[in-house]
Enzyme design. Structure first.
Site, PDB file in Angstrom:
ATOM      1  N   LEU A   1       0.849  -1.193   0.000  1.00 25.52           N
ATOM      2  CA  LEU A   1       0.000   0.000   0.000  1.00 25.52           C
ATOM      3  C   LEU A   1       0.884   1.242   0.000  1.00 25.52           C
ATOM      4  CD1 LEU A   1      -2.752  -1.027   2.597  1.00 25.52           C
ATOM      5  CD2 LEU A   1      -2.415  -1.780   0.222  1.00 25.52           C
TER       6      LEU A   1
ATOM      7  N   ALA B   1      -0.363   4.534  -1.541  1.00 28.60           N
ATOM      8  CA  ALA B   1      -1.115   5.605  -2.197  1.00 28.60           C
ATOM      9  C   ALA B   1      -1.149   6.891  -1.374  1.00 28.60           C
ATOM     10  CB  ALA B   1      -2.526   5.132  -2.489  1.00 28.60           C
TER      11      ALA B   1
ATOM     12  N   ARG C   1       3.186  15.157   5.771  1.00 27.01           N
ATOM     13  CA  ARG C   1       4.136  15.619   6.780  1.00 27.01           C
ATOM     14  C   ARG C   1       5.587  15.602   6.315  1.00 27.01           C
ATOM     15  NH1 ARG C   1       2.218  11.767  11.393  1.00 27.01           N
ATOM     16  NH2 ARG C   1       1.305  10.700   9.595  1.00 27.01           N
TER      17      ARG C   1
ATOM     18  N   LYS D   1       6.084  10.501  -0.898  1.00 27.65           N
ATOM     19  CA  LYS D   1       6.698   9.893   0.284  1.00 27.65           C
ATOM     20  C   LYS D   1       7.458   8.612  -0.031  1.00 27.65           C
ATOM     21  CE  LYS D   1       4.392   8.132   4.077  1.00 27.65           C
ATOM     22  NZ  LYS D   1       3.836   8.310   5.435  1.00 27.65           N
TER      23      LYS D   1
ATOM     24  N   ALA E   1      61.268  21.715 -16.386  1.00 28.60           N
ATOM     25  CA  ALA E   1      60.141  22.399 -15.735  1.00 28.60           C
ATOM     26  C   ALA E   1      59.635  23.534 -16.610  1.00 28.60           C
ATOM     27  CB  ALA E   1      60.590  22.926 -14.381  1.00 28.60           C
TER      28      ALA E   1
ATOM     29  N   ARG F   1      60.714  26.425 -23.194  1.00 29.39           N
ATOM     30  CA  ARG F   1      60.355  27.610 -22.415  1.00 29.39           C
ATOM     31  C   ARG F   1      61.292  28.730 -22.816  1.00 29.39           C
ATOM     32  NH1 ARG F   1      62.722  24.618 -17.206  1.00 29.39           N
ATOM     33  NH2 ARG F   1      64.862  25.327 -17.355  1.00 29.39           N
TER      34      ARG F   1
HETATM   35  C1  UD1 Z   1      -2.374   2.185  10.024  1.00 28.46           C
HETATM   36  C2  UD1 Z   1      -3.305   1.216  10.721  1.00 28.46           C
HETATM   37  C3  UD1 Z   1      -2.979   1.133  12.199  1.00 28.46           C
HETATM   38  C4  UD1 Z   1      -1.528   0.754  12.388  1.00 28.46           C
HETATM   39  C5  UD1 Z   1      -0.626   1.711  11.632  1.00 28.46           C
HETATM   40  C6  UD1 Z   1       0.786   1.192  11.665  1.00 28.46           C
HETATM   41  C7  UD1 Z   1      -5.388   1.394   9.475  1.00 28.46           C
HETATM   42  C8  UD1 Z   1      -6.755   1.937   9.444  1.00 28.46           C
HETATM   43  N1  UD1 Z   1      -4.657   1.672  10.549  1.00 28.46           N
HETATM   44  O1  UD1 Z   1      -2.641   3.461  10.521  1.00 28.46           O
HETATM   45  O2  UD1 Z   1      -3.800   0.149  12.812  1.00 28.46           O
HETATM   46  O3  UD1 Z   1      -1.211   0.768  13.757  1.00 28.46           O
HETATM   47  O4  UD1 Z   1      -1.007   1.794  10.262  1.00 28.46           O
HETATM   48  O5  UD1 Z   1       1.668   2.121  11.100  1.00 28.46           O
HETATM   49  O6  UD1 Z   1      -5.007   0.665   8.580  1.00 28.46           O
HETATM   50  N2  UD1 Z   1      -2.682   3.996   2.327  1.00 28.46           N
HETATM   51  C9  UD1 Z   1      -3.172   3.874   1.051  1.00 28.46           C
HETATM   52  N3  UD1 Z   1      -4.426   4.327   0.800  1.00 28.46           N
HETATM   53  C10 UD1 Z   1      -5.217   4.860   1.743  1.00 28.46           C
HETATM   54  C11 UD1 Z   1      -4.688   4.990   3.053  1.00 28.46           C
HETATM   55  C12 UD1 Z   1      -3.418   4.536   3.314  1.00 28.46           C
HETATM   56  O7  UD1 Z   1      -2.510   3.378   0.145  1.00 28.46           O
HETATM   57  O8  UD1 Z   1      -6.348   5.223   1.427  1.00 28.46           O
HETATM   58  C13 UD1 Z   1      -1.334   3.503   2.605  1.00 28.46           C
HETATM   59  C14 UD1 Z   1      -0.364   4.600   3.000  1.00 28.46           C
HETATM   60  O9  UD1 Z   1       0.317   5.110   1.863  1.00 28.46           O
HETATM   61  C15 UD1 Z   1       0.574   3.895   3.960  1.00 28.46           C
HETATM   62  C16 UD1 Z   1      -0.297   2.805   4.577  1.00 28.46           C
HETATM   63  O10 UD1 Z   1      -1.394   2.629   3.704  1.00 28.46           O
HETATM   64  O11 UD1 Z   1       1.640   3.275   3.277  1.00 28.46           O
HETATM   65  C17 UD1 Z   1      -0.784   3.172   5.988  1.00 28.46           C
HETATM   66  O12 UD1 Z   1      -1.568   4.324   5.944  1.00 28.46           O
HETATM   67  P1  UD1 Z   1      -1.555   5.391   7.120  1.00 28.46           P
HETATM   68  O13 UD1 Z   1      -2.458   6.487   6.748  1.00 28.46           O
HETATM   69  O14 UD1 Z   1      -0.156   5.739   7.476  1.00 28.46           O
HETATM   70  O15 UD1 Z   1      -2.235   4.546   8.305  1.00 28.46           O
HETATM   71  P2  UD1 Z   1      -2.096   4.831   9.864  1.00 28.46           P
HETATM   72  O16 UD1 Z   1      -3.049   5.878  10.247  1.00 28.46           O
HETATM   73  O17 UD1 Z   1      -0.684   5.027  10.212  1.00 28.46           O
END
Ligand code: UD1
Ligand code: MG
Length: 455
Positions: free
Chosen positions: A6, A8, A13, A20, A419, A436
């Site tokens: 995942l 996306a 931040r 990222k 030189a 030279r």
């Molecule tokens: C998520 C978990 C949380 C866990 C934490 C660990 C969920 C709801 N929560 O929270 O339980 O403790 O990770 O770090 O899953 N992403 C997508 N599409 C989206 C949302 C996120 O691709 O719509 C990807 C992000 O790019 C990232 C990953 O999923 O790589 C995690 O997303 P993030 O928003 O960081 O989740 P957390 O709130 O940290």
């Protein structure tokens, strides 16, 4: 087994134009690290879910084994996983990884897959002293995992739980697909949460087997530049530890940067602040001085490199003596016991054994024999503004300081160049060649004087 990564999320931040998952650790995008760990597991299918900065991410990491699934709107980790399911089949299990958790180790993932098998859910969890912000693992009185609650949805009692969801899990593909289709976004963030499948698995009588990683740092995520720097140091410290365990002396493992492959022989010593890129080989007994940058370089046994050197695309023979402040550019090949001193630059040149260029020189497109002495300030004029030409210097030549060798030009064996010579024609063997202006002295000459103040 099929793997979904995942990736996306926007990474707000990071405060950066660069998506990222393309931010680097050890010179490689975060996502590349996750892809490496994934590929080592030989998945049948490997899918990256992309969204923000998608074109750039795809262009940077393009590879024939990656299936790309777009998540146009970031509706949550459950929704993101669903996009991957659209390119997956229902056979075997699916492993879900995060693109911003780059240090996850293949061995930990393999252990999780082994624990879960093809019919259980495997969940990677970790106990944190400060679990704030993470999803918490809720267990029943027998200690079985029953669900995950997100920090924002958790009660005060649930927030006290120290065991957190790393986000990494695996599940049987067919069941995962059906659980994902039943997710709702009725929660604090209005998102489709992947962790909600845990309660569904439990309701369906599917066992959830939690497992902890070998090391806590494997599951750390990157959300800002501070965490990026922290993970970089962890990564570098691990690389340094591996080298030190193999016998390499690293004067300060907190001050080394390996951004590629570093192969060391026995009794290699690396002083502080060195950077390695591409493939670097340091043979037995090499001593590398502080603050040197080496990229695609091979260094022969017992060679000593003084501080502040910059070498790229070079091959250095045994017993060389280089630096401080030496620069070797691509195509440089130095034989045994070649000395390259301060402010000497060498490019696309082959230098035979026991030759010395100790001060302030430029040797470009040159073939230099053995036991040649290149005086201070000697330069090859290899470029006429349009073309590059070669300079050939045979064995035992002595080139006096501050000479310019206008290529193409050849200096015969045993020749001496006086030189300050501007050499425009070949110099014969064993002779002294000088080019030279003859020195004169004027005895009646008077030095100008400054007018006296008030005159
Ligand atoms: C998520 C978990 C949380 C866990 C934490 C660990 C969920 C709801 N929560 O929270 O339980 O403790 O990770 O770090 O899953 N992403 C997508 N599409 C989206 C949302 C996120 O691709 O719509 C990807 C992000 O790019 C990232 C990953 O999923 O790589 C995690 O997303 P993030 O928003 O960081 O989740 P957390 O709130 O940290
Ligand atoms: Mg996160």
């Amino acid at each position: 087994m099929q793997i979904a990564i995942l990736a996306a999320g926007q990474g707000k931040r990071m405060n950066s134009q660069l998506p990222k998952v393309l931010q680097p650790i050890a010179g490689q995008p975060l996502l590349a690290h996750v892809l490496n760990a994934s590929r080592a597991l030989s998945p049948r299918k490997l899918c990256v879910v992309y969204g923000h900065g998608g074109d750039q991410v795809r262009a940077t990491l393009a590879a024939p084994d990656i299936l790309w699934a777009e998540q146009a709107q970031q509706l949550g980790t459950g929704h993101a996983t669903q996009q991957a399911m659209s390119v997956f089949d229902d056979t075997g299990s699916v492993l879900i990884l995060f693109g911003d958790v780059p240090l996850i180790q293949t061995s930990t993932l393999q252990a999780l897959l082994d624990t879960a098998g093809d019919s259980h859910v495997g969940l990677l969890t970790v106990d944190l002293a400060n679990p704030k912000g993470y999803g918490r693992i809720v267990r029943d009185t027998q200690g079985s995992v029953i669900r995950i609650v997100e920090d924002k949805d958790a009660s005060a009692a649930e927030r006290a739980i120290r065991e957190i969801n790393t986000g990494i899990l695996c599940a049987p593909a067919r069941l995962l697909r059906s659980w994902l289709s039943r997710l709702s976004n009725n929660n604090a963030q209005g998102e489709y949460y992947l962790p909600d499948i845990i309660a569904m698995a439990v309701a369906d009588g599917i066992e959830v087997r939690a497992q902890q990683p070998a090391q806590e740092w494997e599951t750390l995520g990157v959300n800002n530049k501070v965490q990026l720097a922290e993970l970089e140091r962890i990564y570098q410290r691990n690389r340094a530890n591996t080298l030190m365990e193999a016998g390499v002396t690293i004067l300060d493992p907190a001050r080394i940067d390996i951004r590629g492959e570093l192969i060391c022989g026995r009794d290699v010593e690396i002083d502080v602040g060195c950077v390695f890129e591409g493939r670097v080989e340091l043979a037995d007994g090499v001593k590398l001085g502080a603050y040197s940058v080496l990229k695609n370089v091979k260094v022969g046994p017992l060679t000593r490199i003084a501080p502040f050197c910059h070498f790229e695309g070079a091959e250095i023979g045994p017993e060389g003596v280089l630096g401080p402040f030496a620069r070797l550019r691509p195509g440089t090949v130095l034989a045994q016991d070649v000395h390259v001193g301060n402010f000497v630059e060498i490019k696309n040149s082959q230098i035979a054994a026991h030759t010395k260029a100790n001060h302030l020189s430029y040797l470009g497109d040159a073939t230099v024999g053995s036991r040649v002495n290149v005086g201070a300030g000697v330069i090859t004029c290899n470029y006429d503004g349009a073309n590059k030409h070669r300079t050939i210097i045979e064995d035992n030549v002595f080139i006096g300081s501050d000479s310019q060798l206008v290529a193409p030009v050849k200096i015969g064996r045993g020749a001496t160049i006086g030189a300050g010579t501007t050499l425009t024609r070949d110099a014969p063997e064993d002779a002294l060649t000088l080019g030279r202006a003859r020195q004169i002295s004027l005895s009646g000459w008077v030095r100008p004087t400054k007018p006296k103040k008030g005159d």
